[in-house]
Design an enzyme around this catalytic site. Structure first.
Site, PDB file in Angstrom:
ATOM      1  CB  SER A  65      25.345 -32.363  27.381  1.00 13.24           C
ATOM      2  OG  SER A  65      25.742 -30.999  27.298  1.00 13.24           O
TER       3      SER A  65
ATOM      4  CE1 TYR B 260      24.129 -31.727  32.144  1.00 20.24           C
ATOM      5  CE2 TYR B 260      25.649 -30.471  30.774  1.00 20.24           C
ATOM      6  CZ  TYR B 260      24.421 -31.073  30.954  1.00 20.24           C
ATOM      7  OH  TYR B 260      23.478 -31.027  29.951  1.00 20.24           O
TER       8      TYR B 260
END
Length: 258
Positions: free
Chosen positions: A145, A162
């Site tokens: 990401s 995350y």
């Protein structure tokens, strides 16, 4: 003109293929000529993607698989090998985005992020790599990401687990790339920014405040559109990228430049 992204005769495995970017990539693989194995926990959703891919004429199978469970992954990979005989491409796409900061989130939620986003890549790669090494060929693409290198700056969506798990994916990618290049295997990572998917549609895309801030700060002025990740996926999965190794390609409309 030569089709640089031609995948005819290749077999691609996609984890997290039941929806979103994984389903889109699986269809792109099929349209490029590859046979495809769809892996995810939700077999009903997988069968819907499978029906769509069958229209392309490529061979496709749907295999139930929990990437956090070693025996599940081992069995799924064996099913693919029993069906197709080999695996050329592994797209490690399965992932979760758990919201919360270090000061507020539970240990269970922290572990959930790392189990899926990092351990899932470890397990899928562990069982696909042996036959790639034996054949002297393989393409492994890990979906990380942009948030591996760019922190969330919006209080409404803090995702520390995350951020850190996706950064770990980049580190794992580089380590694998250095170790397996001598076997003819390339390992690279992709860092998408905001794309609408099942994971984001019920959270980020429902916040008008977040979208306004995101679009203002992003040079492209918008999130990614469906299909805009496929070119990067196909590039790293094809022989066009045969000398590209250990790279982290960010696909974010320029957001990481800000």
């Amino acid at each position: 003109m030569e089709n640089l992204f031609d995948l005819t005769g290749k077999v691609a495995v996609v984890t997290g293929a039941s929806s979103g970017l994984g389903a889109d990539a699986a269809l792109a693989y099929a349209k490029a000529g590859a046979d495809v194995a769809l892996l995810a926990r939700r077999i009903d959703k997988l069968n819907g993607v499978k029906a769509e891919i069958e229209k392309t004429g490529s061979k496709v199978i749907a295999v139930g698989c929990d990437v956090t469970n070693e025996e599940s992954v081992k069995a799924a990979v064996q099913t693919v090998l029993d069906t197709f005989g080999h695996i050329d491409i592994l797209l490690n796409n399965a992932g979760v985005a758990v919201h919360g900061g270090v000061d507020s989130m539970s240990v269970e939620d922290w572990d959930k992020s790392f189990d899926t986003n990092v351990k899932g890549i470890f397990l899928a790669s562990k069982y696909v790599l042996p036959q790639m090494k034996e054949r002297g060929y393989g393409k492994i693409i890990n979906i990380a990401s942009v948030n591996a290198v760019v922190a969330d700056k919006f209080d409404v969506f803090i995702r520390h687990s995350y951020n850190s798990s996706k950064a770990a994916v980049v580190g794992l990618t580089r380590g694998m790339a250095a170790s397996y290049a001598k076997y003819g295997i390339t390992v690279n990572a992709i860092g998408p920014a905001l794309f609408e998917s099942e994971m984001t549609s019920e959270t980020l895309f429902k916040s008008e405040k977040f979208l306004t801030q995101y679009n203002t700060l992003n040079p492209a002025g918008r999130p990614g559109r469906r299909g805009e990740l496929n070119g990067t996926v196909l590039y790293l999965s094809s022989d066009s990228s045969s000398y590209v190794q250990g790279q982290f390609i960010i696909v974010d409309g320029g957001g990481a430049l800000v």
